[in-house]
Design a protein around this motif. Structure first.
Motif, PDB file in Angstrom:
ATOM      1  N   GLY A   1       0.804  -1.217   0.000  1.00 48.82           N
ATOM      2  CA  GLY A   1       0.000   0.000   0.000  1.00 48.82           C
ATOM      3  C   GLY A   1       0.837   1.267   0.000  1.00 48.82           C
ATOM      4  O   GLY A   1       0.459   2.276  -0.603  1.00 48.82           O
ATOM      5  N   ALA A   2       2.002   1.212   0.646  1.00 48.90           N
ATOM      6  CA  ALA A   2       2.867   2.394   0.684  1.00 48.90           C
ATOM      7  C   ALA A   2       3.342   2.767  -0.718  1.00 48.90           C
ATOM      8  O   ALA A   2       3.431   3.957  -1.051  1.00 48.90           O
ATOM      9  N   LYS A   3       3.618   1.764  -1.542  1.00 50.67           N
ATOM     10  CA  LYS A   3       4.090   2.067  -2.900  1.00 50.67           C
ATOM     11  C   LYS A   3       2.954   2.645  -3.750  1.00 50.67           C
ATOM     12  O   LYS A   3       3.188   3.513  -4.593  1.00 50.67           O
ATOM     13  N   ILE A   4       1.738   2.145  -3.524  1.00 55.19           N
ATOM     14  CA  ILE A   4       0.604   2.704  -4.264  1.00 55.19           C
ATOM     15  C   ILE A   4       0.377   4.155  -3.847  1.00 55.19           C
ATOM     16  O   ILE A   4       0.146   5.033  -4.684  1.00 55.19           O
ATOM     17  N   THR A   5       0.477   4.379  -2.533  1.00 59.35           N
ATOM     18  CA  THR A   5       0.339   5.761  -2.052  1.00 59.35           C
ATOM     19  C   THR A   5       1.418   6.654  -2.639  1.00 59.35           C
ATOM     20  O   THR A   5       1.155   7.792  -3.048  1.00 59.35           O
ATOM     21  N   ARG A   6       2.642   6.117  -2.690  1.00 56.99           N
ATOM     22  CA  ARG A   6       3.751   6.896  -3.261  1.00 56.99           C
ATOM     23  C   ARG A   6       3.528   7.165  -4.747  1.00 56.99           C
ATOM     24  O   ARG A   6       3.826   8.268  -5.233  1.00 56.99           O
ATOM     25  N   PHE A   7       2.978   6.181  -5.452  1.00 59.04           N
ATOM     26  CA  PHE A   7       2.690   6.382  -6.876  1.00 59.04           C
ATOM     27  C   PHE A   7       1.687   7.516  -7.065  1.00 59.04           C
ATOM     28  O   PHE A   7       1.837   8.366  -7.951  1.00 59.04           O
ATOM     29  N   ARG A   8       0.669   7.541  -6.218  1.00 59.78           N
ATOM     30  CA  ARG A   8      -0.324   8.611  -6.329  1.00 59.78           C
ATOM     31  C   ARG A   8       0.296   9.976  -5.984  1.00 59.78           C
ATOM     32  O   ARG A   8      -0.036  10.998  -6.586  1.00 59.78           O
ATOM     33  N   GLU A   9       1.210   9.986  -5.007  1.00 62.83           N
ATOM     34  CA  GLU A   9       1.896  11.252  -4.684  1.00 62.83           C
ATOM     35  C   GLU A   9       2.723  11.737  -5.875  1.00 62.83           C
ATOM     36  O   GLU A   9       2.743  12.929  -6.198  1.00 62.83           O
ATOM     37  N   LEU A  10       3.408  10.797  -6.517  1.00 67.00           N
ATOM     38  CA  LEU A  10       4.249  11.183  -7.665  1.00 67.00           C
ATOM     39  C   LEU A  10       3.403  11.693  -8.824  1.00 67.00           C
ATOM     40  O   LEU A  10       3.785  12.655  -9.505  1.00 67.00           O
ATOM     41  N   THR A  11       2.282  11.048  -9.059  1.00 65.98           N
ATOM     42  CA  THR A  11       1.416  11.531 -10.142  1.00 65.98           C
ATOM     43  C   THR A  11       0.858  12.918  -9.817  1.00 65.98           C
ATOM     44  O   THR A  11       0.742  13.775 -10.706  1.00 65.98           O
ATOM     45  N   ASN A  12       0.530  13.142  -8.539  1.00 66.28           N
ATOM     46  CA  ASN A  12       0.054  14.481  -8.150  1.00 66.28           C
ATOM     47  C   ASN A  12       1.143  15.533  -8.340  1.00 66.28           C
ATOM     48  O   ASN A  12       0.870  16.654  -8.785  1.00 66.28           O
ATOM     49  N   GLN A  13       2.384  15.172  -7.986  1.00 65.93           N
ATOM     50  CA  GLN A  13       3.497  16.107  -8.207  1.00 65.93           C
ATOM     51  C   GLN A  13       3.660  16.412  -9.693  1.00 65.93           C
ATOM     52  O   GLN A  13       3.950  17.552 -10.082  1.00 65.93           O
TER      53      GLN A  13
END
Length: 530
Positions: free
Chosen positions: A227-239
């Protein structure tokens, strides 16, 4: 009456002197010594002049290359390329999640075919995510072809102009007039690129909307716990989405007529982080990765060589018996006679592989940079350079210790000091300036070494990841000497690449001069103190 023999030996020697071409032999010997002394200075001046002559044109050519990069529109398209590159990095992040899921499934004993089937939704999601960028990729490909053809046409025109000048110098006026040159219309290129800005804005805004909707439906993973990697992926896409307005602003602010100063050409060389040659896009000559690699390898070498060389010098000069001195000192000095290419082979075949195998020992896992992934890296090259620098440091440090007046040592013993107290509190402080000069000359020895670093440093032109702490020393690096040896044989004479390598040589020359000057200054101070 018999004449008395001359009693003075000097008178007999003066009688034995001969003249050559009317000049006494002593004068010829003096001229011979004078000539040899000045030949060394003359060669030094010739080397400096040659390096300056060949390298001085680099900064002008580098500035012209930057001007062409801007006027031909490559700088404009670079913004589009960076947008696509950042989006592709997000796709690679998705693939890394899939790779971790595959590894987790196989660790559970799931067959490869079954694991692929379970990961099919994630794989389809990644492919669909990549498909969103295709319109942007099309725009990038279209503009890239346009601006590179403009750049190539300009370079071709310059070559034709040079060819025409050559024909005119040879008197072939008629043939020179037949050389046709079609000038590049940079104003048309600027107008065309500016017309593409609204297209880029529409594509990126559409991409932002699609990404937001797409990432909301992330497929369920077959193995939980990522789940942490999915959350990180969403953060990167938002950036990425948030960076779109600033990218658009930079594109709109592009000005092909903005001047590029000479200082910009100089600073891009000194502080540039990219050394890229023979690129279809743009060559960059920034020495920071090479300078960092040279300093890192030299630092590792001195960290190992200074304690070893100085301690060996103290032992040989102050503690060892005469029989030990007879074999320890020649053995250390013999290391200097080993050809550097032989040490390079040793590093590739033995040392690098040995260090990597040792790093895989389980009880050494506490070390921050173990296990080592690459056998050819800064640490391997630094260990070998330490071996090469040790004789220099040992010999000069031993000379410095030997020059400490015996009266100091005798006075220390007279007041009751032990041998170790005398060494630590009398001998070493007195010889310290000489030891420092030995270290500086050892530094000059290792930073100028070529063959070992070319064979064993890994030759990756990138600044090591210093955020990894000590782990940075086991990363591959490239050095200034290594890049000169590697690329000099393949460059065209008088090209910008050729002159960039000579500027590197000038920098190494200046570093060596500075190090030797500092060493001489310290030695001078050492003589006065004694």
């Amino acid at each position: 009456m018999e004449e008395p023999h001359s009693s003075s030996p000097s008178i007999n020697l003066r009688k034995q002197r001969r003249k050559w071409f009317g000049i006494h032999s002593d004068k010829w010997i003096q001229v011979f010594f004078f000539g040899n002394a000045w030949i060394a200075i003359l060669i030094l001046l010739l080397i400096a002049f040659f390096l300056f002559k060949e390298g001085s044109g680099f900064f002008g050519q580098n500035r012209e290359a930057h001007v062409l990069y801007r006027k031909a529109g490559l700088e404009y398209v670079e913004q589009v390329k960076s947008t696509e590159a950042d989006y592709t990095a997000l796709y690679r992040y998705l693939n890394s999640i899939r790779a971790e899921q595959m590894a987790a499934l196989q660790a559970r004993g799931v067959a490869f075919a079954d694991a692929n089937e379970q990961l099919a939704p994630l794989e389809d999601f990644a492919y669909d995510f990549l498909d969103l960028s295709y319109p942007l990729s099309d725009l990038n490909a279209e503009l890239t072809e346009m601006v590179t053809s403009v750049r190539d046409q300009y370079v071709s025109n310059e070559n034709l102009r040079e060819y025409r000048r050559l024909l005119l110098r040879q008197g072939n006026t008629a043939e020179a007039e037949q050389v046709e040159i079609h000038d590049v219309d940079f104003e048309f290129i600027e107008s065309y690129l500016r017309e593409q800005t609204p297209r880029y804005v529409d594509l990126t805004q559409s991409l932002s909307r699609e990404i937001s909707a797409f990432t909301a439906d992330f497929p369920e993973l077959p193995v939980p716990g990522h789940g942490a990697k999915i959350t990180r992926f969403r953060e990167l896409t938002n950036q990425f989405i948030q960076s779109i307005p600033s990218r658009v602003d930079r594109l709109k602010a592009w000005n092909p007529d903005e001047p590029i100063s000479w200082m910009a050409s100089f600073t891009s060389f000194i502080f540039g982080k990219e050394w890229v040659t023979n690129s279809f896009w743009q060559d960059w000559y920034g020495i920071l990765p090479l300078l960092t690699g040279s300093l890192m390898v030299s630092g590792i070498a001195l960290t190992l060589a200074v304690p070893f060389g100085v301690a060996a010098a103290i032992y040989v000069n102050q503690i060892a018996s005469p029989s030990e001195q007879k074999w320890i000192k020649p053995s250390i000095e013999f290391i200097a006679a080993i050809p550097s290419v032989v040490l390079g082979f040793f590093g590739i075949a033995v040392l690098g592989e040995t260090l990597r195998q040792v790093s895989n020992i389980s009880w050494l896992e506490f070390l921050p940079f173990f296990p080592i992934a690459e056998r050819l890296n800064a640490l391997t090259a630094g260990c070998l350079l330490a071996l090469m620098a040790t004789p220099t440091i040992f010999t000069l440090a031993e000379d410095a210790i030997n020059n400490v007046p015996k009266a100091y040592k005798e006075a220390s013993f007279a007041v009751g000091a032990t041998r170790m107290q005398t060494i630590l509190h009398i001998i070493l402080p007195t010889a310290l300036s000489g030891i420092i000069s030995a270290v500086l000359l050892g530094f000059g020895r290792v930073i100028g070494e070529t063959m070992v670093v070319l064979l064993c440093a890994g030759n990756r032109i990138a600044i090591p990841e210093l955020s990894e702490g000590l782990g940075a020393i086991v990363q591959p690096v490239h050095t200034m000497t290594g890049i000169i040896a590697q690329e000099m044989g393949e460059v065209e004479r008088s090209s910008i690449h050729y002159r960039a390598l000579f500027v590197l040589g000038m920098l190494l020359f200046l570093i060596s001069l500075l190090v030797n000057w500092l060493a001489q200054k310290i030695v001078h101070k050492f003589k006065i103190s004694v």
